[in-house]
Design an enzyme around this catalytic site. Structure first.
Site: not given
Ligand code: OSB
Ligand code: MG
Length: 374
Positions: A139, A165, A167, A192, A218, A243, A267, A295
Site C-alpha cells: 500500500s 495499491k 492511496k 484505496d 477500495e 474495508d 483486518k 494492514g
Molecule cells: O485503508 O488500508 C487502509 C493504513 C492505515 C489505515 C488504513 C489503511 C492503511 C493502509 C496501510 O493502507 C496498509 C499497510 O501497509 O499496513
Molecule cells: Mg483500506
C-alpha cells in the site's frame, strides 16, 4: 490442562517513528503509538497482540487512548469474571461491548497466540490455515507528484510485490492512477480512497477510474454507505472492495447480499480478532467472494497475526502484508518480517505467532505500561 489460561495482562504503549510519512485521504501518519498486549498464563508462557487503533479517530472511531481505556476499564474486568478457557470463546465473552473492535482484537489475538504457545502449535494451524506461503502486496501513500509515485511503484515491483495499491483522495486521483498505468500497463493495480468520495458528486470520477483496469476500488464511499456502494457497483465494472464498512460478519452479509462489494478486505482489528475474521472469510468462501488481509502499519506482532490469518482458505488475493523494513528501522520481533523476491512470505512453523518478541526492545520504546491480574 486448559487450552487457555490467562493469569495476567500487561499493556505497554510504545512509540515507533515510521521511516517515511504515510498519507491517506484522512491524514498523514509519521509515527505509530502502539499498545502491545502481553498475556501470561502464570506458568512462563506468553501470548502477544497489538492494538491497531491509530492516534486519532479518523480511520474509524477508535483511538489509542480509547482502546487503552476500554481494555483496562471494561475488557479486563469482564475477562476476570468470565473464566473463559479457550481463545475461541473470548469474542463471545466480550460480546456485550459495542463497537471498539480494535480494543477487543488486541486482547483476543493475544489469547489465540497464548493458546497456540501453550499447545505448542503454530497459530496458523490452530486457526485451520491451509497455505504455507502467502502472497504479498504493498500500500503506497499519497505522493506529492505522479513522478514520485511512479518511482515508488517501480521500486516495489522490482522487490517482487505482487499487487500495488495506491492511496487516492479528491484532487489526487486520476493524475496518479493514469501515470502509474501508463508506466506499468500490466501490473495488478488497485486504489484505496478511505471513504473520501460521495456517490452523487463523484460518480463521473468513479466511471473514469473504471477505465484503468484496476483490480478493485477500495472503500470509495463513506463507511456507513452500503446502499450507495451498491448503487455505485451497479454502474461500474471494477469490483468494489470494502474495508471501513465491514466491522462484523453481519456487515459482510448485508454488503454481499446487496452487491455493495465483490471483494472484502479483512483486518483483525476492524472486526474484533481471529474468530470474527475467520467467520467472515468462511462466509466469503461460500459466496465466492475473494478476501485479502489489510494492514494498519503494524509492528511485527500485528504482521505475524496477519500472516497467520492469511493462511486461511478464502485469502486468495495478495494482502497488505509487507516487510517490516518498509516501515521500521528496527522492528520489535525476531526475526523481523521478510518478503521473498517472488513477493511471498513463508509462514513460520514455530509455536504461536512464530516470530519472537524482543522484550528489551519493547521496554526501550515503552512510554506507559500497566499490568492487571486476571
Ligand atoms: O485503508 O488500508 C487502509 C493504513 C492505515 C489505515 C488504513 C489503511 C492503511 C493502509 C496501510 O493502507 C496498509 C499497510 O501497509 O499496513
Ligand atoms: Mg483500506
Amino acid at each position: 490442562m486448559d487450552k487457555l489460561h490467562m493469569k495476567e495482562v500487561r499493556l505497554s504503549e510504545i512509540a515507533m517513528p515510521l521511516k517515511s510519512a504515510f498519507e491517506t485521504s484522512f491524514g498523514v501518519t509519521t509515527a505509530r503509538r502502539v499498545i502491545v498486549v502481553r498475556l501470561s498464563d502464570g506458568n512462563g508462557s506468553f501470548g502477544y497482540g497489538e492494538c491497531t487503533a491509530m492516534d486519532g479517530p479518523f480511520y474509524n472511531h477508535e483511538t489509542v487512548d480509547s482502546a487503552w481505556g476500554v481494555i483496562s476499564r471494561f475488557i479486563v474486568p469482564i475477562l476476570r469474571r468470565s473464566g473463559v478457557k479457550s481463545a475461541g470463546g473470548v469474542e463471545e465473552t466480550l460480546g456485550s461491548i459495542q463497537g471498539n473492535r480494535m480494543a477487543i482484537a488486541a486482547i483476543e489475538t493475544a489469547a489465540w497466540d497464548l493458546e497456540a504457545v501453550r499447545s505448542e502449535r503454530p497459530l496458523w494451524q490452530l486457526l485451520g490455515g491451509k497455505q504455507t506461503e502467502i502472497d504479498c502486496g504493498v500500500s503506497i501513500g499519497i505522493q506529492e507528484s505522479p513522478e514520485r509515485l511512479v518511482e515508488k511503484v517501480g521500486k516495489e515491483i522490482a522487490s517482487g510485490y505482487q499487487r500495488i495499491k495506491i492511496k487516492i483522495k479528491p484532487g489526487a486521483d486520476l493524475d496518479l492512477v493514469s501515470a502509474v498505468r501508463r508506466e506499468f500497463p500490466d501490473i495488478r493495480l488497485s486504489v484505496d480512497a478511505n471513504a473520501a468520495y460521495r456517490l452523487e458528486k463523484d460518480i463521473d470520477l468513479m466511471k473514469e477510474l473504471d477505465e484503468y483496469d484496476l483490480l478493485m476500488i477500495e472503500q470509495p464511499l463513506a463507511g456507513g454507505a452500503l446502499l450507495d456502494h451498491s448503487k455505485l457497483q451497479a454502474k461500474i465494472s471494477t469490483p468494489i472492495c470494502l474495508d471501513e464498512s465491514i466491522t462484523s460478519l453481519a456487515d459482510a452479509k448485508q454488503a454481499v447480499d446487496m452487491d455493495a462489494c465483490r471483494i472484502i478486505n479483512i483486518k483483525l482489528g476492524r472486526v474484533g480478532g481471529h474468530t470474527a475474521a475467520r467467520a467472515i472469510q468462511d462466509y466469503a468462501v461460500g459466496k465466492g467472494i475473494p478476501v485479502w488481509c489489510g494492514g494498519m502499519l503494524e509492528t511485527g506482532i500485528g504482521r505475524a497475526h496477519n500472516i497467520a490469518m492469511s493462511t486461511l482458505e478464502g485469502f486468495t488475493l495478495p494482502g497488505d502484508v509487507s516487510a517490516s523494513a518498509r516501515y521500521w528501522d528496527k522492528d520489535i520481533t525476531e526475526p523481523v518480517v521478510e518478503v521473498s523476491p517472488a513477493g511471498t512470505i513463508c509462514v513460520p512453523n514455530n509455536k504461536g505467532i512464530g516470530y519472537g518478541v524482543n522484550e528489551e526492545c519493547v521496554t526501550g520504546l515503552t512510554v506507559r505500561s500497566e499490568t492487571f491480574e486476571l
